[in-house]
Design a protein around this motif. Structure first.
Motif, mmCIF file in Angstrom:
data_model
loop_
_atom_site.group_PDB
_atom_site.id
_atom_site.type_symbol
_atom_site.label_atom_id
_atom_site.label_comp_id
_atom_site.label_asym_id
_atom_site.label_seq_id
_atom_site.Cartn_x
_atom_site.Cartn_y
_atom_site.Cartn_z
ATOM 1 N N PRO A 124 0.840 -1.207 0.000
ATOM 2 C CA PRO A 124 0.000 0.000 0.000
ATOM 3 C C PRO A 124 0.871 1.251 0.000
ATOM 4 O O PRO A 124 1.993 1.245 0.516
ATOM 5 N N VAL A 146 -4.410 7.376 -1.660
ATOM 6 C CA VAL A 146 -4.228 6.056 -1.069
ATOM 7 C C VAL A 146 -4.293 5.011 -2.178
ATOM 8 O O VAL A 146 -5.326 4.850 -2.826
ATOM 9 N N GLY A 182 -3.697 0.844 -3.202
ATOM 10 C CA GLY A 182 -3.729 -0.469 -2.568
ATOM 11 C C GLY A 182 -5.038 -0.727 -1.851
ATOM 12 O O GLY A 182 -5.148 -1.651 -1.049
ATOM 13 N N LEU A 183 -6.054 0.049 -2.160
ATOM 14 C CA LEU A 183 -7.355 -0.032 -1.499
ATOM 15 C C LEU A 183 -8.028 -1.375 -1.756
ATOM 16 O O LEU A 183 -8.074 -1.848 -2.886
ATOM 17 N N LYS A 184 -8.530 -1.991 -0.707
ATOM 18 C CA LYS A 184 -9.332 -3.221 -0.808
ATOM 19 C C LYS A 184 -10.813 -2.894 -0.641
ATOM 20 O O LYS A 184 -11.652 -3.411 -1.359
ATOM 21 N N LEU A 218 -6.549 -1.799 3.548
ATOM 22 C CA LEU A 218 -5.429 -1.945 2.621
ATOM 23 C C LEU A 218 -4.939 -3.386 2.586
ATOM 24 O O LEU A 218 -3.803 -3.649 2.209
ATOM 25 N N SER A 272 -4.871 -1.225 7.698
ATOM 26 C CA SER A 272 -5.932 -0.262 7.403
ATOM 27 C C SER A 272 -5.442 1.114 7.829
ATOM 28 O O SER A 272 -4.543 1.237 8.655
ATOM 29 N N GLY A 295 -7.558 2.557 -5.710
ATOM 30 C CA GLY A 295 -7.217 3.596 -4.763
ATOM 31 C C GLY A 295 -8.291 4.642 -4.608
ATOM 32 O O GLY A 295 -9.362 4.555 -5.211
#
Length: 83
Positions: free
Chosen positions: A16, A28, A30-32, A46, A50, A67
């Protein structure tokens, strides 16, 4: 940073990434998923970690499957492990 081989580069880029622009814009990568979303708190998953942004008039200005751009007046940022 010295990269030894291709695997090192892949491991580095898979992490991330948070880019801070003043106290009002955070990019940001690498956002999940978005775990919480209010004007006072935005928490982003992430994967292994988080990140939570606390402040005033917070919102996500741009959002993709990879992201987000968090904007508003950020007073505190908290980074923690999900596991």
């Amino acid at each position: 940073m010295h990269m030894k081989n291709r695997d090192d580069i892949i491991a580095y880029t898979a992490q991330p990434r948070i880019e801070i622009i003043g106290n009002s814009e955070f990019v940001v990568d690498g956002l999940k998923s978005v775990l919480e979303y209010t004007k006072e708190k935005i928490k982003i998953d992430l994967g292994k970690y988080s990140v939570a942004f606390y402040g005033d008039a917070l919102y996500i200005n741009a959002f993709t499957h990879e992201g987000a751009v968090v904007q508003g007046t950020v007073v505190t940022m908290e980074f923690c492990s999900n596991g």
